[in-house]
Motif scaffolding. Structure first.
Motif, PDB file in Angstrom:
ATOM      1  N   ILE A 366       0.835  -1.207   0.000  1.00  0.00           N
ATOM      2  CA  ILE A 366       0.000   0.000   0.000  1.00  0.00           C
ATOM      3  C   ILE A 366       0.867   1.253   0.000  1.00  0.00           C
ATOM      4  O   ILE A 366       0.708   2.142  -0.823  1.00  0.00           O
ATOM      5  CB  ILE A 366      -0.950   0.013   1.210  1.00  0.00           C
ATOM      6  N   ASN A 367       1.817   1.313   0.938  1.00  0.00           N
ATOM      7  CA  ASN A 367       2.666   2.485   1.102  1.00  0.00           C
ATOM      8  C   ASN A 367       4.142   2.140   0.921  1.00  0.00           C
ATOM      9  O   ASN A 367       4.543   0.984   1.077  1.00  0.00           O
ATOM     10  CB  ASN A 367       2.464   3.095   2.495  1.00  0.00           C
ATOM     11  N   LYS A 368       4.927   3.184   0.613  1.00  0.00           N
ATOM     12  CA  LYS A 368       6.375   3.028   0.525  1.00  0.00           C
ATOM     13  C   LYS A 368       7.032   3.781   1.678  1.00  0.00           C
ATOM     14  O   LYS A 368       6.577   4.857   2.076  1.00  0.00           O
ATOM     15  CB  LYS A 368       6.885   3.550  -0.820  1.00  0.00           C
ATOM     16  N   TYR A 369       8.114   3.205   2.201  1.00  0.00           N
ATOM     17  CA  TYR A 369       8.749   3.735   3.404  1.00  0.00           C
ATOM     18  C   TYR A 369      10.231   3.943   3.174  1.00  0.00           C
ATOM     19  O   TYR A 369      10.853   3.329   2.308  1.00  0.00           O
ATOM     20  CB  TYR A 369       8.529   2.776   4.578  1.00  0.00           C
ATOM     21  N   LYS A 370      10.817   4.806   3.991  1.00  0.00           N
ATOM     22  CA  LYS A 370      12.226   5.188   3.860  1.00  0.00           C
ATOM     23  C   LYS A 370      13.140   4.298   4.692  1.00  0.00           C
ATOM     24  O   LYS A 370      12.797   3.862   5.792  1.00  0.00           O
ATOM     25  CB  LYS A 370      12.417   6.632   4.322  1.00  0.00           C
ATOM     26  N   THR A 371      14.318   4.082   4.146  1.00  0.00           N
ATOM     27  CA  THR A 371      15.424   3.462   4.870  1.00  0.00           C
ATOM     28  C   THR A 371      16.540   4.496   4.988  1.00  0.00           C
ATOM     29  O   THR A 371      16.924   5.111   3.988  1.00  0.00           O
ATOM     30  CB  THR A 371      15.938   2.217   4.129  1.00  0.00           C
ATOM     31  N   VAL A 372      17.044   4.692   6.203  1.00  0.00           N
ATOM     32  CA  VAL A 372      18.127   5.644   6.439  1.00  0.00           C
ATOM     33  C   VAL A 372      19.340   4.877   6.954  1.00  0.00           C
ATOM     34  O   VAL A 372      19.257   4.197   7.986  1.00  0.00           O
ATOM     35  CB  VAL A 372      17.719   6.732   7.452  1.00  0.00           C
ATOM     36  N   ILE A 373      20.427   4.966   6.228  1.00  0.00           N
ATOM     37  CA  ILE A 373      21.660   4.257   6.588  1.00  0.00           C
ATOM     38  C   ILE A 373      22.753   5.296   6.778  1.00  0.00           C
ATOM     39  O   ILE A 373      23.019   6.113   5.887  1.00  0.00           O
ATOM     40  CB  ILE A 373      22.054   3.248   5.502  1.00  0.00           C
ATOM     41  N   GLY A 374      23.404   5.278   7.936  1.00  0.00           N
ATOM     42  CA  GLY A 374      24.401   6.275   8.276  1.00  0.00           C
ATOM     43  C   GLY A 374      25.770   5.995   7.688  1.00  0.00           C
ATOM     44  O   GLY A 374      25.921   5.244   6.720  1.00  0.00           O
ATOM     45  N   LYS A 375      26.787   6.565   8.332  1.00  0.00           N
ATOM     46  CA  LYS A 375      28.159   6.436   7.862  1.00  0.00           C
ATOM     47  C   LYS A 375      28.813   5.154   8.373  1.00  0.00           C
ATOM     48  O   LYS A 375      28.505   4.671   9.464  1.00  0.00           O
ATOM     49  CB  LYS A 375      28.982   7.641   8.331  1.00  0.00           C
ATOM     50  N   ASN A 376      29.706   4.624   7.547  1.00  0.00           N
ATOM     51  CA  ASN A 376      30.556   3.488   7.937  1.00  0.00           C
ATOM     52  C   ASN A 376      29.748   2.278   8.401  1.00  0.00           C
ATOM     53  O   ASN A 376      30.142   1.567   9.326  1.00  0.00           O
ATOM     54  CB  ASN A 376      31.537   3.909   9.041  1.00  0.00           C
ATOM     55  N   VAL A 377      28.634   2.042   7.757  1.00  0.00           N
ATOM     56  CA  VAL A 377      27.795   0.883   8.073  1.00  0.00           C
ATOM     57  C   VAL A 377      28.231  -0.276   7.172  1.00  0.00           C
ATOM     58  O   VAL A 377      28.460  -0.098   5.968  1.00  0.00           O
ATOM     59  CB  VAL A 377      26.311   1.206   7.855  1.00  0.00           C
ATOM     60  N   PHE A 378      28.339  -1.460   7.774  1.00  0.00           N
ATOM     61  CA  PHE A 378      28.689  -2.657   7.008  1.00  0.00           C
ATOM     62  C   PHE A 378      27.480  -3.589   7.038  1.00  0.00           C
ATOM     63  O   PHE A 378      27.080  -4.063   8.098  1.00  0.00           O
ATOM     64  CB  PHE A 378      29.907  -3.361   7.596  1.00  0.00           C
ATOM     65  N   ILE A 379      26.917  -3.841   5.848  1.00  0.00           N
ATOM     66  CA  ILE A 379      25.725  -4.693   5.740  1.00  0.00           C
ATOM     67  C   ILE A 379      26.131  -5.977   5.045  1.00  0.00           C
ATOM     68  O   ILE A 379      26.513  -5.985   3.866  1.00  0.00           O
ATOM     69  CB  ILE A 379      24.602  -3.981   4.968  1.00  0.00           C
ATOM     70  N   GLY A 380      26.042  -7.083   5.754  1.00  0.00           N
ATOM     71  CA  GLY A 380      26.442  -8.371   5.213  1.00  0.00           C
ATOM     72  C   GLY A 380      25.519  -8.858   4.112  1.00  0.00           C
ATOM     73  O   GLY A 380      24.369  -8.428   3.978  1.00  0.00           O
ATOM     74  N   SER A 381      26.005  -9.795   3.350  1.00  0.00           N
ATOM     75  CA  SER A 381      25.271 -10.317   2.192  1.00  0.00           C
ATOM     76  C   SER A 381      23.933 -10.931   2.594  1.00  0.00           C
ATOM     77  O   SER A 381      23.755 -11.453   3.697  1.00  0.00           O
ATOM     78  CB  SER A 381      26.122 -11.371   1.481  1.00  0.00           C
ATOM     79  N   ASP A 382      22.988 -10.835   1.636  1.00  0.00           N
ATOM     80  CA  ASP A 382      21.682 -11.483   1.764  1.00  0.00           C
ATOM     81  C   ASP A 382      20.901 -10.987   2.980  1.00  0.00           C
ATOM     82  O   ASP A 382      20.201 -11.756   3.628  1.00  0.00           O
ATOM     83  CB  ASP A 382      21.843 -13.008   1.809  1.00  0.00           C
ATOM     84  N   SER A 383      21.012  -9.688   3.257  1.00  0.00           N
ATOM     85  CA  SER A 383      20.240  -9.105   4.362  1.00  0.00           C
ATOM     86  C   SER A 383      19.059  -8.321   3.808  1.00  0.00           C
ATOM     87  O   SER A 383      19.107  -7.796   2.696  1.00  0.00           O
ATOM     88  CB  SER A 383      21.126  -8.179   5.204  1.00  0.00           C
ATOM     89  N   GLN A 384      18.007  -8.226   4.619  1.00  0.00           N
ATOM     90  CA  GLN A 384      16.819  -7.473   4.242  1.00  0.00           C
ATOM     91  C   GLN A 384      16.575  -6.383   5.283  1.00  0.00           C
ATOM     92  O   GLN A 384      16.565  -6.655   6.482  1.00  0.00           O
ATOM     93  CB  GLN A 384      15.582  -8.368   4.156  1.00  0.00           C
ATOM     94  N   LEU A 385      16.362  -5.165   4.808  1.00  0.00           N
ATOM     95  CA  LEU A 385      16.071  -4.041   5.687  1.00  0.00           C
ATOM     96  C   LEU A 385      14.626  -3.641   5.446  1.00  0.00           C
ATOM     97  O   LEU A 385      14.292  -3.089   4.393  1.00  0.00           O
ATOM     98  CB  LEU A 385      17.009  -2.868   5.389  1.00  0.00           C
ATOM     99  N   ILE A 386      13.752  -3.947   6.420  1.00  0.00           N
ATOM    100  CA  ILE A 386      12.320  -3.722   6.234  1.00  0.00           C
ATOM    101  C   ILE A 386      11.968  -2.322   6.731  1.00  0.00           C
ATOM    102  O   ILE A 386      11.949  -2.047   7.928  1.00  0.00           O
ATOM    103  CB  ILE A 386      11.492  -4.795   6.957  1.00  0.00           C
ATOM    104  N   ALA A 387      11.700  -1.424   5.799  1.00  0.00           N
ATOM    105  CA  ALA A 387      11.431  -0.024   6.124  1.00  0.00           C
ATOM    106  C   ALA A 387      10.037   0.135   6.755  1.00  0.00           C
ATOM    107  O   ALA A 387       9.151  -0.695   6.531  1.00  0.00           O
ATOM    108  CB  ALA A 387      11.528   0.809   4.852  1.00  0.00           C
TER     109      ALA A 387
END
Length: 436
Positions: A366-387
């Protein structure tokens, strides 16, 4: 040049039945803009009095052209009572003593090609060219270097159809000629239309000299079909890419690249083969690698691709976007996203690394949401960020983690992977069952 010398009328009222489309003919696009846009743009460089005659889908045509230009006059043709090119001129008024009549389906016309019409003192100048296959064009009968008459193909005799000198469809008239002969036009022909070409016949009968002007077929040939449109696209693309390369852009195999008219390049840029760059994209000191697509986005001091996709409203700066990475409506500054990721409705700050297979889950149906990622963040493979979700500075996300709505604080590790289980001899037991 002085724009106060000539009025321009652009005929854009036709349906364009040979296009086999429900869309108005002049609204068909090449290199990102409607055909009519290009002829108005060229006209505006030589005239301050431009009138566009519309009829078919007039509201759509006027709305679209008003989004580009704010100084265009529109006249609606009474197509029911006064059809045809002559009928289109019935209610047009002229500011200047010389009037240039153009067609809205000639997107390849450039300002320089129109100047010869202004440089003759003849009361009537008409454009001609010779075609090996003149099908679809009015035939021009010339004697003693003067036009004697024009015969529309629909009304031409068998002998006249053999003539290869054709009417290119652009005329320069004195204001006096138009005001005298337009009211005299009749529709006693096979199509019951009022032809602008009949002005030529009547003026010639009254002893007015009509000067033929040979023009470049490539510039003046009208677009009457989808095949014509594709040919015009090739020519327009060649112009656009030549202009960009002349300004310093490096292109590898430019014939395989598609770049729209509105795209801007600055600084040292390289575009590899197979790329498509559209809309109001701006590329600054960047390298766009093979088979990448960039739509309405800005790329600065970055490399993109190969096989990457920047969807509209993406802003990429000091960033590496690798293969099979898709970005939509996001800002990335100083980021590495090497491969196989989707970043949508997000802001990502410098020093951040986005692993393979990372997805921002920005849409709940229905709606779209924002993801905010700061500085020097390390996101490992195959991860999901649910906004909506925020990863503050200096955060780590373990491979295979699902981060649900909320905030991961600075310095924290987010990990949701299940503990690895080892089941001895499972392979043999499983396939033994399959064989029974």
């Amino acid at each position: 040049m002085n724009k106060n010398r000539i009025s321009i009328v652009i005929l854009a009222a036709g349906k364009g039945s040979r296009m086999k489309s429900s869309k108005a003919k002049v609204l068909h696009t090449l290199s990102g803009k409607e055909m009519l846009y290009y002829i108005i743009k060229s006209s505006s460089e030589i005239s301050d009095d431009i009138t566009v005659v519309v009829a078919h889908q007039k509201d759509a045509v006027m709305k679209q052209m008003c989004s580009y230009f704010d100084d265009i006059n529109f006249v609606v043709q009474d197509d029911a009572n006064f059809p045809g090119t002559g009928g289109a001129m019935k209610n047009v008024s002229f500011k200047h003593e010389k009037v240039l009549v153009l067609n809205g389906d000639m997107p390849l016309v450039i300002p320089e090609s129109l100047l010869p019409f202004l440089q003759t003192k003849s009361q009537i100048v008409m454009s001609i060219f010779d075609l090996q296959n003149p099908d679809g064009y009015g035939r021009v009968i010339i004697e003693n270097a003067q036009v004697q008459k024009i015969v529309e193909q629909k009304d031409a005799s068998a002998s006249q159809l053999k003539v290869t000198t054709v009417n290119a469809g652009i005329y320069a008239f004195s204001k006096e000629i138009l005001e005298k002969y337009i009211p005299l036009l009749k529709n006693d022909n096979a199509q019951k239309e009022y032809y602008l070409t009949d002005v030529i016949s009547m003026a010639r009968a009254d002893g007015v000299a009509i000067t033929p002007l040979l023009v470049d077929e490539e510039l003046f040939k009208g677009v009457n079909s989808k095949k014509d449109l594709s040919h015009a696209e090739e020519i327009m693309q060649e112009r656009i890419k030549t202009r960009l390369m002349d300004s310093g852009v490096t292109m590898q195999l430019p014939s395989t690249i598609y770049i729209e008219e509105s795209v801007v390049f600055e600084g040292e840029c390289i575009v590899e083969n197979g790329c498509r760059i559209t809309g109001n994209s701006k590329i600054i000191d960047s390298h766009i690698k093979a088979h990448s697509v960039i739509e309405d986005s800005t790329v600065k001091n970055s490399d993109v691709g190969p096989l990457a996709h920047l969807r509209p409203a993406s802003n990429i700066e000091d960033t590496h976007i690798g293969n099979f990475v898709e970005v939509k409506k996001s800002s990335l500054k100083g980021v590495k996203a090497g491969h196989l990721s989707y970043i949508g409705d997000a802001t990502v700050d410098e020093g951040t690394n986005i692993g393979a297979g990372v997805i921002t889950c920005n849409y709940d149906g229905i709606n779209k949401y924002k993801t905010v990622i700061g500085k020097n963040v390390f996101i490992g493979s195959d991860s999901q960020l649910i906004a909506p979700v925020t990863l503050q500075d200096n955060v780590m996300v373990a491979a295979g983690t699902t981060v649900r709505s909320g905030t991961i604080q600075s310095g924290e590790l987010a990990a949701s992977s299940a503990k690895l289980r080892i089941i001895k001899d499972f392979y043999y037991k499983f396939f033994a069952k399959k064989q029974l």
